[in-house]
Design a protein around this motif. Structure first.
Motif, PDB file in Angstrom:
ATOM      1  N   GLY A 257       0.512  -1.297   0.054  1.00 35.87           N
ATOM      2  CA  GLY A 257      -0.550   0.383   0.081  1.00 35.87           C
ATOM      3  C   GLY A 257       1.160   1.445  -0.004  1.00 35.87           C
ATOM      4  O   GLY A 257       2.064   1.468   0.210  1.00 35.87           O
ATOM      5  N   ASP A 258       0.328   2.527  -0.422  1.00 39.19           N
ATOM      6  CA  ASP A 258       0.937   3.778   0.063  1.00 39.19           C
ATOM      7  C   ASP A 258       1.497   3.674   0.836  1.00 39.19           C
ATOM      8  O   ASP A 258       2.284   4.397   0.906  1.00 39.19           O
ATOM      9  N   ALA A 259       1.293   3.685   2.263  1.00 39.36           N
ATOM     10  CA  ALA A 259       1.434   4.250   3.560  1.00 39.36           C
ATOM     11  C   ALA A 259       3.083   2.973   3.608  1.00 39.36           C
ATOM     12  O   ALA A 259       3.273   3.656   4.544  1.00 39.36           O
ATOM     13  N   VAL A 260       3.039   2.346   2.944  1.00 37.35           N
ATOM     14  CA  VAL A 260       4.456   1.864   3.424  1.00 37.35           C
ATOM     15  C   VAL A 260       5.196   1.822   2.224  1.00 37.35           C
ATOM     16  O   VAL A 260       5.936   2.254   1.484  1.00 37.35           O
ATOM     17  N   PRO A 261       6.573   2.180   3.842  1.00 35.16           N
ATOM     18  CA  PRO A 261       7.869   2.500   3.124  1.00 35.16           C
ATOM     19  C   PRO A 261       8.221   2.166   1.877  1.00 35.16           C
ATOM     20  O   PRO A 261       8.093   0.363   2.283  1.00 35.16           O
ATOM     21  N   GLU A 262       9.485   2.259   1.396  1.00 30.50           N
ATOM     22  CA  GLU A 262      10.036   1.783   0.040  1.00 30.50           C
ATOM     23  C   GLU A 262      10.452   0.327   0.779  1.00 30.50           C
ATOM     24  O   GLU A 262      10.555  -1.208   0.067  1.00 30.50           O
ATOM     25  N   ASP A 263      11.173   0.327   1.386  1.00 32.33           N
ATOM     26  CA  ASP A 263      11.939  -0.070   2.067  1.00 32.33           C
ATOM     27  C   ASP A 263      11.644  -1.852   2.636  1.00 32.33           C
ATOM     28  O   ASP A 263      12.020  -2.626   1.963  1.00 32.33           O
ATOM     29  N   VAL A 264      10.470  -1.418   3.467  1.00 31.35           N
ATOM     30  CA  VAL A 264       9.761  -2.643   3.544  1.00 31.35           C
ATOM     31  C   VAL A 264       9.187  -2.985   2.597  1.00 31.35           C
ATOM     32  O   VAL A 264       9.155  -4.426   2.915  1.00 31.35           O
ATOM     33  N   LEU A 265       8.239  -2.755   1.713  1.00 27.54           N
ATOM     34  CA  LEU A 265       7.841  -3.278   0.584  1.00 27.54           C
ATOM     35  C   LEU A 265       9.146  -4.133  -0.388  1.00 27.54           C
ATOM     36  O   LEU A 265       8.786  -5.443  -0.543  1.00 27.54           O
ATOM     37  N   GLN A 266      10.699  -3.802  -0.571  1.00 26.39           N
ATOM     38  CA  GLN A 266      11.100  -4.006  -1.566  1.00 26.39           C
ATOM     39  C   GLN A 266      11.641  -5.644  -0.108  1.00 26.39           C
ATOM     40  O   GLN A 266      11.840  -6.613  -0.439  1.00 26.39           O
ATOM     41  N   ARG A 267      11.678  -5.228   1.273  1.00 27.09           N
ATOM     42  CA  ARG A 267      11.438  -6.421   2.262  1.00 27.09           C
ATOM     43  C   ARG A 267      10.974  -7.778   2.170  1.00 27.09           C
ATOM     44  O   ARG A 267      11.365  -8.356   1.912  1.00 27.09           O
ATOM     45  N   GLN A 268      10.211  -7.157   1.821  1.00 29.98           N
ATOM     46  CA  GLN A 268       8.336  -8.190   2.764  1.00 29.98           C
ATOM     47  C   GLN A 268       9.054  -8.717   0.420  1.00 29.98           C
ATOM     48  O   GLN A 268       8.911 -10.544   0.596  1.00 29.98           O
ATOM     49  N   LYS A 269       8.903  -7.967  -0.187  1.00 31.30           N
ATOM     50  CA  LYS A 269       9.461  -9.356  -2.026  1.00 31.30           C
ATOM     51  C   LYS A 269      10.292 -10.015  -1.801  1.00 31.30           C
ATOM     52  O   LYS A 269      10.474 -10.932  -2.212  1.00 31.30           O
ATOM     53  N   TYR A 270      11.881  -9.767  -0.468  1.00 22.88           N
ATOM     54  CA  TYR A 270      12.868 -10.509  -0.868  1.00 22.88           C
ATOM     55  C   TYR A 270      12.715 -11.400   0.165  1.00 22.88           C
ATOM     56  O   TYR A 270      12.862 -12.330  -0.721  1.00 22.88           O
ATOM     57  N   LEU A 271      11.507 -11.585   0.494  1.00 23.97           N
ATOM     58  CA  LEU A 271      10.967 -12.579   1.905  1.00 23.97           C
ATOM     59  C   LEU A 271      10.203 -13.612   1.267  1.00 23.97           C
ATOM     60  O   LEU A 271      10.510 -14.624   1.381  1.00 23.97           O
ATOM     61  N   LEU A 272       9.649 -12.970   0.273  1.00 22.95           N
ATOM     62  CA  LEU A 272       8.805 -14.679  -0.211  1.00 22.95           C
ATOM     63  C   LEU A 272       9.776 -14.644  -1.267  1.00 22.95           C
ATOM     64  O   LEU A 272       9.431 -15.667  -1.886  1.00 22.95           O
ATOM     65  N   SER A 273      10.622 -14.093  -2.047  1.00 22.35           N
ATOM     66  CA  SER A 273      11.300 -15.313  -2.438  1.00 22.35           C
ATOM     67  C   SER A 273      12.773 -15.993  -2.024  1.00 22.35           C
ATOM     68  O   SER A 273      13.576 -16.847  -2.421  1.00 22.35           O
ATOM     69  N   ASN A 274      12.586 -15.710  -0.617  1.00 18.61           N
ATOM     70  CA  ASN A 274      14.165 -16.457  -0.305  1.00 18.61           C
ATOM     71  C   ASN A 274      13.500 -17.743   0.267  1.00 18.61           C
ATOM     72  O   ASN A 274      12.313 -17.665   1.197  1.00 18.61           O
ATOM     73  N   PRO A 275      13.796 -18.799   0.035  1.00 17.58           N
ATOM     74  CA  PRO A 275      13.036 -20.139   0.980  1.00 17.58           C
ATOM     75  C   PRO A 275      13.490 -20.356   1.970  1.00 17.58           C
ATOM     76  O   PRO A 275      12.787 -21.077   2.492  1.00 17.58           O
ATOM     77  N   ALA A 276      14.490 -19.955   2.302  1.00 15.60           N
ATOM     78  CA  ALA A 276      14.872 -20.147   3.959  1.00 15.60           C
ATOM     79  C   ALA A 276      14.024 -19.539   4.500  1.00 15.60           C
ATOM     80  O   ALA A 276      13.107 -20.204   5.683  1.00 15.60           O
ATOM     81  N   HIS A 277      13.510 -17.945   4.603  1.00 12.51           N
ATOM     82  CA  HIS A 277      12.100 -17.818   4.807  1.00 12.51           C
ATOM     83  C   HIS A 277      10.837 -18.418   4.896  1.00 12.51           C
ATOM     84  O   HIS A 277      10.506 -19.190   6.092  1.00 12.51           O
ATOM     85  N   GLN A 278      10.768 -18.838   3.948  1.00 14.79           N
ATOM     86  CA  GLN A 278      10.020 -19.526   3.364  1.00 14.79           C
ATOM     87  C   GLN A 278       9.701 -21.315   4.224  1.00 14.79           C
ATOM     88  O   GLN A 278       8.747 -21.771   4.511  1.00 14.79           O
ATOM     89  N   SER A 279      11.069 -21.702   3.837  1.00 14.64           N
ATOM     90  CA  SER A 279      10.837 -22.580   4.990  1.00 14.64           C
ATOM     91  C   SER A 279      10.237 -22.883   6.467  1.00 14.64           C
ATOM     92  O   SER A 279      10.412 -23.673   7.176  1.00 14.64           O
ATOM     93  N   GLY A 280      10.973 -21.924   6.716  1.00 12.00           N
ATOM     94  CA  GLY A 280      10.675 -21.218   8.800  1.00 12.00           C
ATOM     95  C   GLY A 280       9.498 -21.224   8.653  1.00 12.00           C
ATOM     96  O   GLY A 280       9.048 -21.555   9.977  1.00 12.00           O
ATOM     97  N   ALA A 281       8.396 -20.842   7.432  1.00 13.12           N
ATOM     98  CA  ALA A 281       7.238 -20.548   8.217  1.00 13.12           C
ATOM     99  C   ALA A 281       6.408 -21.604   7.440  1.00 13.12           C
ATOM    100  O   ALA A 281       5.512 -22.031   8.862  1.00 13.12           O
TER     101      ALA A 281
END
Length: 383
Positions: A257-281
Protein backbone atom coordinates in the motif's frame (compact mmCIF):
# COMPACT_ATOMS: atom_id res chain seq x y z
CA UNK A 1 25.41 -38.44 -89.23
CA UNK A 2 27.84 -40.12 -86.91
CA UNK A 3 28.70 -36.75 -85.44
CA UNK A 4 24.99 -35.93 -84.85
CA UNK A 5 24.46 -39.39 -83.34
CA UNK A 6 27.41 -38.83 -81.02
CA UNK A 7 26.14 -35.42 -79.99
CA UNK A 8 22.68 -36.80 -79.43
CA UNK A 9 24.14 -39.69 -77.44
CA UNK A 10 26.26 -37.31 -75.41
CA UNK A 11 23.26 -35.06 -74.85
CA UNK A 12 21.14 -38.05 -73.84
CA UNK A 13 23.73 -39.15 -71.38
CA UNK A 14 23.84 -35.68 -69.90
CA UNK A 15 20.09 -35.60 -69.67
CA UNK A 16 20.10 -39.00 -68.08
CA UNK A 17 22.91 -37.89 -65.81
CA UNK A 18 20.97 -34.78 -64.85
CA UNK A 19 17.92 -36.93 -64.43
CA UNK A 20 19.74 -39.24 -62.06
CA UNK A 21 21.02 -36.27 -60.10
CA UNK A 22 17.56 -34.82 -60.07
CA UNK A 23 16.17 -38.05 -58.69
CA UNK A 24 19.07 -38.61 -56.31
CA UNK A 25 19.22 -35.08 -54.87
CA UNK A 26 15.71 -35.12 -53.35
CA UNK A 27 16.51 -38.52 -51.86
CA UNK A 28 19.70 -37.16 -50.30
CA UNK A 29 17.82 -34.12 -48.92
CA UNK A 30 15.18 -36.37 -47.44
CA UNK A 31 17.87 -38.28 -45.56
CA UNK A 32 19.53 -35.16 -44.11
CA UNK A 33 16.45 -33.01 -43.32
CA UNK A 34 15.10 -35.13 -40.37
CA UNK A 35 18.55 -35.14 -38.77
CA UNK A 36 18.78 -31.35 -38.96
CA UNK A 37 15.18 -31.00 -37.76
CA UNK A 38 15.69 -33.29 -34.74
CA UNK A 39 18.94 -31.57 -33.84
CA UNK A 40 17.33 -28.12 -33.97
CA UNK A 41 14.40 -29.37 -31.86
CA UNK A 42 16.71 -30.79 -29.19
CA UNK A 43 18.69 -27.56 -29.07
CA UNK A 44 15.50 -25.53 -28.76
CA UNK A 45 14.16 -27.77 -25.98
CA UNK A 46 17.51 -27.57 -24.22
CA UNK A 47 17.33 -23.79 -24.27
CA UNK A 48 13.81 -23.92 -22.84
CA UNK A 49 14.92 -26.27 -20.04
CA UNK A 50 17.91 -24.06 -19.31
CA UNK A 51 15.75 -20.94 -19.31
CA UNK A 52 12.99 -22.37 -17.12
CA UNK A 53 14.83 -24.63 -14.67
CA UNK A 54 18.32 -23.21 -14.28
CA UNK A 55 18.41 -19.50 -15.05
CA UNK A 56 15.63 -18.29 -12.66
CA UNK A 57 16.99 -20.11 -9.57
CA UNK A 58 20.51 -18.89 -10.33
CA UNK A 59 19.41 -15.29 -10.83
CA UNK A 60 17.20 -15.47 -7.73
CA UNK A 61 20.07 -16.80 -5.61
CA UNK A 62 22.40 -14.06 -6.87
CA UNK A 63 19.77 -11.41 -6.13
CA UNK A 64 19.14 -12.79 -2.62
CA UNK A 65 22.85 -12.55 -1.78
CA UNK A 66 22.90 -8.87 -2.74
CA UNK A 67 19.53 -7.99 -1.21
CA UNK A 68 20.32 -9.72 2.07
CA UNK A 69 22.83 -6.96 2.81
CA UNK A 70 21.02 -4.04 1.21
CA UNK A 71 17.58 -4.66 2.72
CA UNK A 72 18.54 -5.35 6.31
CA UNK A 73 16.35 -3.04 8.46
CA UNK A 74 18.05 0.20 9.43
CA UNK A 75 18.85 0.19 13.11
CA UNK A 76 18.40 -3.57 13.43
CA UNK A 77 20.82 -5.47 15.66
CA UNK A 78 21.99 -9.02 15.15
CA UNK A 79 21.95 -10.08 18.79
CA UNK A 80 24.09 -13.07 19.74
CA UNK A 81 21.93 -15.11 22.13
CA UNK A 82 24.45 -17.92 22.48
CA UNK A 83 24.66 -21.44 21.07
CA UNK A 84 25.69 -20.03 17.69
CA UNK A 85 22.35 -18.27 17.28
CA UNK A 86 21.82 -14.65 16.26
CA UNK A 87 18.42 -12.95 16.32
CA UNK A 88 17.47 -9.83 14.34
CA UNK A 89 16.06 -7.23 16.74
CA UNK A 90 14.88 -3.74 15.89
CA UNK A 91 13.94 -1.28 18.64
CA UNK A 92 12.48 2.20 18.19
CA UNK A 93 11.65 4.95 20.65
CA UNK A 94 12.74 5.54 24.23
CA UNK A 95 11.31 4.97 27.67
CA UNK A 96 9.55 2.37 29.76
CA UNK A 97 7.71 0.10 29.85
CA UNK A 98 9.27 -1.57 26.83
CA UNK A 99 6.82 -3.17 24.41
CA UNK A 100 7.93 -6.44 22.75
CA UNK A 101 6.12 -7.55 19.59
CA UNK A 102 5.95 -11.21 18.48
CA UNK A 103 4.69 -11.72 14.91
CA UNK A 104 1.91 -13.97 13.56
CA UNK A 105 2.67 -17.49 12.36
CA UNK A 106 5.32 -17.61 9.64
CA UNK A 107 5.78 -13.84 9.41
CA UNK A 108 8.68 -11.48 9.99
CA UNK A 109 8.84 -8.47 12.30
CA UNK A 110 8.05 -6.15 9.35
CA UNK A 111 4.41 -6.99 9.88
CA UNK A 112 4.47 -4.72 12.96
CA UNK A 113 5.77 -1.71 11.03
CA UNK A 114 2.76 0.57 11.49
CA UNK A 115 2.14 -0.47 15.11
CA UNK A 116 5.80 -0.02 16.04
CA UNK A 117 6.01 3.41 14.43
CA UNK A 118 2.92 4.59 16.29
CA UNK A 119 3.64 3.20 19.77
CA UNK A 120 7.34 4.19 19.64
CA UNK A 121 6.21 7.81 19.96
CA UNK A 122 5.39 7.03 23.60
CA UNK A 123 7.94 4.39 24.64
CA UNK A 124 10.55 1.91 23.45
CA UNK A 125 9.12 -0.77 21.16
CA UNK A 126 11.08 -3.85 20.04
CA UNK A 127 10.18 -6.34 17.31
CA UNK A 128 12.24 -9.38 16.39
CA UNK A 129 12.42 -12.17 13.82
CA UNK A 130 12.02 -15.64 15.24
CA UNK A 131 14.73 -18.17 14.29
CA UNK A 132 14.37 -19.22 10.66
CA UNK A 133 12.32 -16.16 9.69
CA UNK A 134 13.34 -12.79 8.28
CA UNK A 135 16.99 -12.12 9.04
CA UNK A 136 17.29 -14.54 11.98
CA UNK A 137 18.98 -17.78 11.04
CA UNK A 138 18.47 -21.18 12.58
CA UNK A 139 21.02 -22.48 15.07
CA UNK A 140 23.20 -25.38 14.02
CA UNK A 141 21.94 -28.61 15.55
CA UNK A 142 25.35 -29.61 16.90
CA UNK A 143 25.57 -26.29 18.74
CA UNK A 144 22.39 -26.96 20.73
CA UNK A 145 22.93 -28.13 24.29
CA UNK A 146 21.15 -28.30 27.62
CA UNK A 147 17.48 -27.39 27.94
CA UNK A 148 17.27 -26.26 24.32
CA UNK A 149 17.27 -29.94 23.28
CA UNK A 150 13.96 -30.41 25.06
CA UNK A 151 12.16 -28.21 22.57
CA UNK A 152 12.14 -28.96 18.87
CA UNK A 153 12.93 -26.04 16.59
CA UNK A 154 9.91 -24.14 15.28
CA UNK A 155 7.87 -24.94 18.37
CA UNK A 156 6.68 -22.50 21.00
CA UNK A 157 8.96 -23.89 23.72
CA UNK A 158 12.09 -23.29 21.68
CA UNK A 159 10.93 -19.83 20.60
CA UNK A 160 10.26 -18.81 24.20
CA UNK A 161 13.72 -19.99 25.21
CA UNK A 162 15.18 -17.91 22.36
CA UNK A 163 13.17 -14.89 23.47
CA UNK A 164 14.36 -15.21 27.06
CA UNK A 165 17.99 -15.30 25.96
CA UNK A 166 17.32 -12.37 23.61
CA UNK A 167 15.89 -10.27 26.46
CA UNK A 168 19.01 -10.96 28.53
CA UNK A 169 21.53 -10.41 25.72
CA UNK A 170 19.89 -7.18 24.52
CA UNK A 171 19.45 -5.98 28.11
CA UNK A 172 15.77 -5.16 27.63
CA UNK A 173 14.29 -3.53 30.73
CA UNK A 174 11.71 -5.56 32.64
CA UNK A 175 8.85 -5.85 33.34
CA UNK A 176 7.70 -5.26 29.76
CA UNK A 177 4.48 -5.40 27.80
CA UNK A 178 4.46 -8.57 25.68
CA UNK A 179 2.29 -8.59 22.54
CA UNK A 180 1.79 -11.62 20.32
CA UNK A 181 -0.41 -12.54 17.37
CA UNK A 182 -1.46 -16.14 16.54
CA UNK A 183 1.67 -18.24 17.19
CA UNK A 184 3.18 -15.11 18.75
CA UNK A 185 0.25 -15.15 21.18
CA UNK A 186 1.07 -18.75 22.13
CA UNK A 187 4.66 -17.70 22.74
CA UNK A 188 3.42 -14.80 24.87
CA UNK A 189 1.31 -17.16 26.99
CA UNK A 190 4.17 -19.64 27.40
CA UNK A 191 6.63 -16.89 28.31
CA UNK A 192 4.25 -15.25 30.80
CA UNK A 193 3.58 -18.54 32.55
CA UNK A 194 7.26 -19.33 33.10
CA UNK A 195 8.74 -15.78 33.32
CA UNK A 196 5.90 -13.97 35.06
CA UNK A 197 8.10 -11.45 36.88
CA UNK A 198 9.35 -10.12 33.53
CA UNK A 199 5.89 -9.38 32.10
CA UNK A 200 3.59 -6.60 33.32
CA UNK A 201 0.96 -6.84 30.58
CA UNK A 202 0.18 -9.58 28.07
CA UNK A 203 -1.74 -8.78 24.88
CA UNK A 204 -2.97 -11.69 22.77
CA UNK A 205 -4.17 -11.03 19.22
CA UNK A 206 -6.24 -13.86 17.74
CA UNK A 207 -4.76 -16.55 20.03
CA UNK A 208 -5.13 -20.04 18.54
CA UNK A 209 -7.34 -22.32 20.72
CA UNK A 210 -5.46 -25.18 22.32
CA UNK A 211 -7.94 -27.81 21.08
CA UNK A 212 -8.51 -26.48 17.56
CA UNK A 213 -7.05 -29.57 15.89
CA UNK A 214 -9.53 -31.81 17.65
CA UNK A 215 -12.02 -30.56 15.08
CA UNK A 216 -11.74 -32.75 11.98
CA UNK A 217 -12.68 -30.04 9.49
CA UNK A 218 -10.05 -27.67 10.89
CA UNK A 219 -7.43 -30.42 10.95
CA UNK A 220 -8.23 -31.23 7.33
CA UNK A 221 -7.97 -27.59 6.27
CA UNK A 222 -4.66 -27.08 8.05
CA UNK A 223 -2.86 -30.26 7.02
CA UNK A 224 -4.37 -30.83 3.56
CA UNK A 225 -4.66 -27.26 2.32
CA UNK A 226 -2.71 -24.61 4.25
CA UNK A 227 0.58 -26.46 4.88
CA UNK A 228 0.80 -27.84 1.29
CA UNK A 229 0.14 -24.33 -0.10
CA UNK A 230 3.01 -22.99 2.02
CA UNK A 231 5.25 -25.83 0.83
CA UNK A 232 4.38 -24.84 -2.73
CA UNK A 233 5.42 -21.27 -1.90
CA UNK A 234 8.73 -22.59 -0.59
CA UNK A 235 9.30 -24.56 -3.80
CA UNK A 236 8.31 -21.52 -5.87
CA UNK A 237 10.85 -19.38 -4.00
CA UNK A 238 13.60 -21.97 -4.50
CA UNK A 239 12.83 -22.20 -8.24
CA UNK A 240 12.90 -18.42 -8.66
CA UNK A 241 9.23 -18.42 -9.71
CA UNK A 242 8.12 -16.21 -6.83
CA UNK A 243 10.45 -13.43 -7.94
CA UNK A 244 9.03 -13.66 -11.47
CA UNK A 245 5.45 -13.56 -10.12
CA UNK A 246 6.32 -10.49 -8.06
CA UNK A 247 7.77 -8.75 -11.11
CA UNK A 248 4.64 -9.54 -13.11
CA UNK A 249 2.41 -8.31 -10.28
CA UNK A 250 0.78 -11.72 -9.85
CA UNK A 251 2.04 -12.05 -6.28
CA UNK A 252 1.75 -9.36 -3.63
CA UNK A 253 3.39 -9.17 -0.19
CA UNK A 254 1.03 -9.08 2.81
CA UNK A 255 2.21 -5.63 3.85
CA UNK A 256 1.74 -3.23 0.94
CA UNK A 257 0.00 0.00 0.00
CA UNK A 258 0.94 3.66 -0.31
CA UNK A 259 1.61 4.02 3.43
CA UNK A 260 4.30 1.32 3.40
CA UNK A 261 7.88 2.63 2.93
CA UNK A 262 9.68 1.40 -0.15
CA UNK A 263 12.40 -0.40 1.85
CA UNK A 264 9.80 -2.35 3.83
CA UNK A 265 7.95 -3.29 0.64
CA UNK A 266 11.16 -4.46 -1.04
CA UNK A 267 12.10 -6.43 2.08
CA UNK A 268 8.73 -8.20 2.00
CA UNK A 269 9.35 -9.15 -1.64
CA UNK A 270 12.82 -10.36 -0.72
CA UNK A 271 11.35 -12.66 1.95
CA UNK A 272 8.74 -14.06 -0.44
CA UNK A 273 11.60 -14.95 -2.81
CA UNK A 274 13.77 -16.39 -0.03
CA UNK A 275 13.40 -20.20 0.35
CA UNK A 276 15.03 -20.09 3.81
CA UNK A 277 12.33 -17.75 5.15
CA UNK A 278 9.61 -19.78 3.44
CA UNK A 279 11.01 -22.95 5.00
CA UNK A 280 10.75 -21.36 8.45
CA UNK A 281 7.13 -20.40 7.74
CA UNK A 282 6.30 -23.97 6.70
CA UNK A 283 7.85 -25.41 9.85
CA UNK A 284 5.99 -23.05 12.18
CA UNK A 285 2.67 -24.10 10.64
CA UNK A 286 3.65 -27.78 10.51
CA UNK A 287 4.56 -27.93 14.22
CA UNK A 288 1.72 -25.72 15.45
CA UNK A 289 -0.12 -28.63 17.05
CA UNK A 290 2.99 -29.44 19.09
CA UNK A 291 3.29 -25.79 20.13
CA UNK A 292 -0.32 -25.89 21.32
CA UNK A 293 0.38 -29.02 23.36
CA UNK A 294 3.42 -27.36 24.98
CA UNK A 295 1.44 -24.29 26.01
CA UNK A 296 -1.38 -26.48 27.33
CA UNK A 297 1.03 -28.45 29.52
CA UNK A 298 2.76 -25.33 30.84
CA UNK A 299 -0.55 -23.71 31.76
CA UNK A 300 -1.44 -26.78 33.84
CA UNK A 301 1.95 -26.86 35.51
CA UNK A 302 2.13 -23.16 36.38
CA UNK A 303 -0.96 -20.89 36.29
CA UNK A 304 -0.68 -17.37 34.96
CA UNK A 305 0.18 -14.83 37.64
CA UNK A 306 -2.68 -12.60 38.75
CA UNK A 307 -0.22 -9.68 38.66
CA UNK A 308 -0.16 -9.80 34.87
CA UNK A 309 -2.77 -7.76 33.04
CA UNK A 310 -4.20 -9.92 30.24
CA UNK A 311 -6.15 -8.62 27.24
CA UNK A 312 -7.34 -10.41 24.09
CA UNK A 313 -7.93 -8.64 20.75
CA UNK A 314 -10.16 -10.33 18.17
CA UNK A 315 -12.05 -9.32 15.03
CA UNK A 316 -15.24 -10.51 13.39
CA UNK A 317 -13.63 -13.80 12.35
CA UNK A 318 -10.28 -15.55 12.27
CA UNK A 319 -9.82 -15.28 8.49
CA UNK A 320 -12.33 -13.67 6.16
CA UNK A 321 -11.11 -15.89 3.32
CA UNK A 322 -12.04 -19.10 5.14
CA UNK A 323 -15.42 -20.84 4.87
CA UNK A 324 -17.94 -19.72 7.48
CA UNK A 325 -18.02 -23.04 9.35
CA UNK A 326 -14.25 -22.99 9.92
CA UNK A 327 -14.43 -19.48 11.36
CA UNK A 328 -17.31 -20.56 13.59
CA UNK A 329 -15.34 -23.53 14.91
CA UNK A 330 -12.38 -21.29 15.64
CA UNK A 331 -14.47 -18.63 17.43
CA UNK A 332 -16.35 -21.15 19.57
CA UNK A 333 -13.25 -23.04 20.69
CA UNK A 334 -11.33 -19.83 21.30
CA UNK A 335 -14.12 -18.40 23.46
CA UNK A 336 -14.42 -21.61 25.51
CA UNK A 337 -10.66 -21.87 26.04
CA UNK A 338 -10.34 -18.27 27.22
CA UNK A 339 -13.34 -18.56 29.55
CA UNK A 340 -11.99 -21.78 31.07
CA UNK A 341 -8.28 -20.95 31.37
CA UNK A 342 -8.11 -17.14 31.44
CA UNK A 343 -11.46 -15.84 32.76
CA UNK A 344 -9.75 -12.64 33.92
CA UNK A 345 -8.88 -11.62 30.34
CA UNK A 346 -10.19 -8.31 29.05
CA UNK A 347 -11.82 -8.83 25.64
CA UNK A 348 -11.43 -6.22 22.89
CA UNK A 349 -13.39 -6.58 19.66
CA UNK A 350 -12.31 -4.74 16.50
CA UNK A 351 -15.18 -4.57 13.96
CA UNK A 352 -14.35 -5.59 10.41
CA UNK A 353 -11.03 -7.20 11.40
CA UNK A 354 -9.64 -10.71 11.07
CA UNK A 355 -6.20 -12.25 11.67
CA UNK A 356 -4.64 -9.52 9.51
CA UNK A 357 -5.61 -6.81 11.99
CA UNK A 358 -1.94 -6.17 12.87
CA UNK A 359 -1.22 -4.72 9.42
CA UNK A 360 -4.70 -4.05 8.02
CA UNK A 361 -6.08 -2.13 11.03
CA UNK A 362 -2.90 -1.21 12.94
CA UNK A 363 -4.38 1.93 14.52
CA UNK A 364 -6.85 -0.18 16.49
CA UNK A 365 -4.04 -2.27 17.94
CA UNK A 366 -1.84 0.78 18.58
CA UNK A 367 -4.67 2.52 20.44
CA UNK A 368 -4.93 -0.28 22.98
CA UNK A 369 -1.15 -0.55 23.43
CA UNK A 370 -0.82 3.20 23.96
CA UNK A 371 -3.47 3.00 26.67
CA UNK A 372 -1.53 0.24 28.44
CA UNK A 373 1.70 2.23 28.15
CA UNK A 374 0.03 5.33 29.56
CA UNK A 375 -1.36 3.41 32.54
CA UNK A 376 2.02 1.89 33.37
CA UNK A 377 3.85 5.20 33.00
CA UNK A 378 1.33 6.91 35.25
CA UNK A 379 1.75 4.17 37.82
CA UNK A 380 5.54 4.54 37.69
CA UNK A 381 5.28 8.28 38.27
CA UNK A 382 3.09 7.76 41.33
CA UNK A 383 5.58 5.33 42.79
Amino acid sequence: MSRKRAVAQETGENVRGDGRKATEEPFTVKQQQPEKSCSATFIFLGKIVLLVFFVPPFLNYASLQREGQELRPKGAQMVDIGLGQKISLICKGQGQPVVILDAPTGMSSDIWHHVQESVSQATKVCAYDRAGLGFSRRAMQNETTGMEKVWQQSTSGRMVDDLHRLVKAAEIATPFILVGSELGALNGLFYSHVRDVQVSDLVLIDPIPEDIFEDESWQQYWSAHLVPSLQAMQLSAAAGASRLLLILGLLRPPLDGDAVPEDVLQRQKYLLSNPAHQSGAVDEHFFLNESLAQVREISKFKPLSTQISLSVITGDCFDEHLPTHLNQVFAERQSRALARIYPQASRIHIPGADRRVVYKKPSSVSKHLLELVSKRQTKQLRQ
